[in-house]
Design an enzyme around this catalytic site. Structure first.
Site, PDB file in Angstrom:
ATOM      1  N   ASN A   1      41.746  53.626 -10.327  1.00 26.55           N
ATOM      2  CA  ASN A   1      41.419  55.033 -10.080  1.00 26.55           C
ATOM      3  C   ASN A   1      40.229  55.126  -9.135  1.00 26.55           C
ATOM      4  O   ASN A   1      39.598  54.114  -8.795  1.00 26.55           O
ATOM      5  CB  ASN A   1      41.120  55.731 -11.410  1.00 26.55           C
ATOM      6  CG  ASN A   1      41.285  57.236 -11.323  1.00 26.55           C
ATOM      7  OD1 ASN A   1      41.577  57.783 -10.262  1.00 26.55           O
ATOM      8  ND2 ASN A   1      41.096  57.909 -12.431  1.00 26.55           N
TER       9      ASN A   1
ATOM     10  N   HIS B   1      47.148  63.843  -8.374  1.00 25.97           N
ATOM     11  CA  HIS B   1      46.142  62.810  -8.123  1.00 25.97           C
ATOM     12  C   HIS B   1      46.799  61.511  -7.684  1.00 25.97           C
ATOM     13  O   HIS B   1      47.778  61.063  -8.288  1.00 25.97           O
ATOM     14  CB  HIS B   1      45.336  62.581  -9.401  1.00 25.97           C
ATOM     15  CG  HIS B   1      44.146  61.673  -9.237  1.00 25.97           C
ATOM     16  ND1 HIS B   1      43.164  61.875  -8.292  1.00 25.97           N
ATOM     17  CD2 HIS B   1      43.774  60.557  -9.906  1.00 25.97           C
ATOM     18  CE1 HIS B   1      42.246  60.937  -8.391  1.00 25.97           C
ATOM     19  NE2 HIS B   1      42.601  60.117  -9.364  1.00 25.97           N
TER      20      HIS B   1
ATOM     21  N   CYS C   1      41.278  61.592  -3.020  1.00 27.15           N
ATOM     22  CA  CYS C   1      41.900  60.474  -3.747  1.00 27.15           C
ATOM     23  C   CYS C   1      42.973  59.786  -2.911  1.00 27.15           C
ATOM     24  O   CYS C   1      43.152  58.572  -2.995  1.00 27.15           O
ATOM     25  CB  CYS C   1      42.476  60.955  -5.065  1.00 27.15           C
ATOM     26  SG  CYS C   1      43.693  62.273  -4.902  1.00 27.15           S
TER      27      CYS C   1
END
Length: 467
Positions: free
Chosen positions: A408, A386, A92
């Site tokens: 995201n 994250h 991520c």
């Protein structure tokens, strides 16, 4: 006969005593268990127990009053771009970093777009992390293998987590490649098996290098052997991620997907120079909110992922008010930002909405969850799990933030069109890091960021989560 009876009785009593559970001081005694059981709810709680036993806790704890439509309009929003999917990988941080870089490129060109190869840069990330493990073992070979510093390397020889510091180091050193030139592979999107096998080799190699050091092998021979080991890792990465491209032809497309520039010959470094236009290191600060520690102090994490091949992870600890002001200034200028969160807390995944009252776990279990942010960090209950791309903020009439939006990397169909909308209250409790271009950082914070960093170890609770 009498002696036999007595002996038999003694043995039976001994066996019975041995069969009894051993309760040490501090254990759960029968009396304590009795007290615990006396406090349990009456049989009226049976329906709730049946419901919890047969259903998802989140479904039962979900606040029905909070399930209506929520406001998706933002007073300050950066241009939208395509949403990617990191699949079954912990990349991520790289997806978020690339989101920022390609957004900056689109702003500079106003019409051209580009998608970067995650597999290309991930190759170099993994090779450098393998080198971190091997060199770290060499440098600490005199310590016991049970020493925490040594165990740090052997416990997790390689991983796919990271921060924006890794993006800046890798891009400056190795450049960038378009996604169409080096696309994703199965192992890039599903990293566990590849990393498990490489980890086994690194542990094996680590033991060998420790032995070489402790047997007083020449430094040149140790380095030669380490190079041979890295060659094996390089081969494993080439087979799973694809060998990094050295030169390629490429033409940029516009926002309609049409070819908009002549085909040109690039190296990864020359391509990065064209799309980024500058060295990334030295252009930004990483701000963090850790209420356990004094604010306006700078910290550095020992043995970060690029210790030998780049920079340790360094940040300045700031109150959320300062972080929010820098974020708003950046967004108002049309710039996206790298940011990170404890994403799973109070997240309605289906709707892509994070609010402190999405789920009422306290009422469901007839208890409370009163820890504040500092307590949650200190007890390993919360941390940065994250990275996502901060793209929008909604401000009230006084200019205060009401809610925020992030892009995201879980795919375009996840959450709110691939994004998550979060209330400002949630943002304050569960956001941790923000990377800000120095252009938007006040002078006093820039000056404070230049202090000599206080060194922290990688086993600090705040760094237990890989982004």
């Amino acid at each position: 006969m009498k002696k036999t009876f007595i002996l038999g009785a003694f043995m039976a009593m001994s066996m019975l005593a041995a069969a009894q559970p051993q309760i040490k001081n501090g254990g759960i005694s029968p009396q304590m268990l009795q007290e615990i059981q006396k406090t349990q709810p009456s049989s009226a709680n049976k329906a709730l127990a049946n419901a919890i036993a047969g259903n998802s806790i989140d479904n039962l704890a979900k606040n029905f009053k909070n399930q209506g439509a929520f406001d998706t309009n933002f007073s300050v929003e950066t241009p939208k771009q395509s949403i990617h999917d990191q699949k079954s990988s912990g990349r991520c941080w790289m997806f978020t970093g690339f989101n920022v870089l390609r957004s900056d490129f689109a702003l500079r060109t106003d019409s051209l777009v580009v998608e970067f190869s995650h597999a290309y840069l991930f190759f170099w990330d993994q090779l450098e992390k393998a080198n971190l493990m091997l060199q770290g073992v060499i440098d600490n070979a005199k310590l016991s293998i049970e020493d925490p510093k040594v165990q740090f390397f052997f416990k997790h020889p390689i991983n796919d987590g990271g921060t924006f510091c890794g993006v800046s180091d890798l891009v400056d050193k190795y450049g960038l490649v378009p996604m169409s030139i080096q696309p994703e592979t199965f192992s890039a999107e599903n990293t566990s098996k590849m990393q498990s096998l490489i980890s086994s080799k690194l542990r094996e190699y680590g033991l060998e290098l420790r032995n070489m050091v402790n047997k007083k092998a020449k430094a040149a021979n140790i380095m030669k052997r380490k190079t041979e080991m890295l060659a094996t890792v390089y081969n494993m990465l080439s087979l799973t991620l694809g060998e990094p491209v050295k030169e390629f032809n490429y033409a940029f497309a516009n926002k309609k997907g049409q070819t908009a520039t002549p085909v040109k010959r690039y190296t990864p470094k020359s391509f990065a120079q064209e799309v980024v236009g500058r060295q990334l290191n030295g252009t930004f600060i990483m701000a963090m909110n850790d209420p356990r520690r004094p604010y306006y102090k700078t910290y550095e994490v020992e043995y970060d992922r690029h210790t030998y091949d780049g920079h340790n992870w360094k940040y300045i600890n700031l109150p959320m008010e300062d972080i929010a002001k820098m974020a708003i200034a950046t967004l108002k200028d049309g710039r996206k930002m790298y940011s990170s969160y404890d994403v799973g807390k109070q997240l309605d995944r289906k709707r892509g909405y994070s609010a402190l009252d999405n789920f009422d776990y306290a009422t469901l279990f007839n208890t409370t969850f009163p820890m504040n942010k500092a307590d949650r960090i200190a007890t390993f209950d919360s941390g940065s799990t994250h990275a996502m791309t901060l793209t929008a903020v909604d401000l009230d009439a006084q200019g205060n933030p009401i809610k925020w939006k992030v892009e995201n990397s879980w795919g375009a169909s996840n959450g709110h069109n691939g994004c998550i909308i979060m209330t400002n209250e949630w943002f304050n409790e569960y956001s941790f890091r923000l990377v800000v271009d120095k252009k938007y950082v006040p002078e006093d914070i820039l000056k404070a960021e230049q202090q000599k960093p206080i060194m922290l170890t990688a086993d600090d609770p705040l760094f237990q989560y890989d982004e």
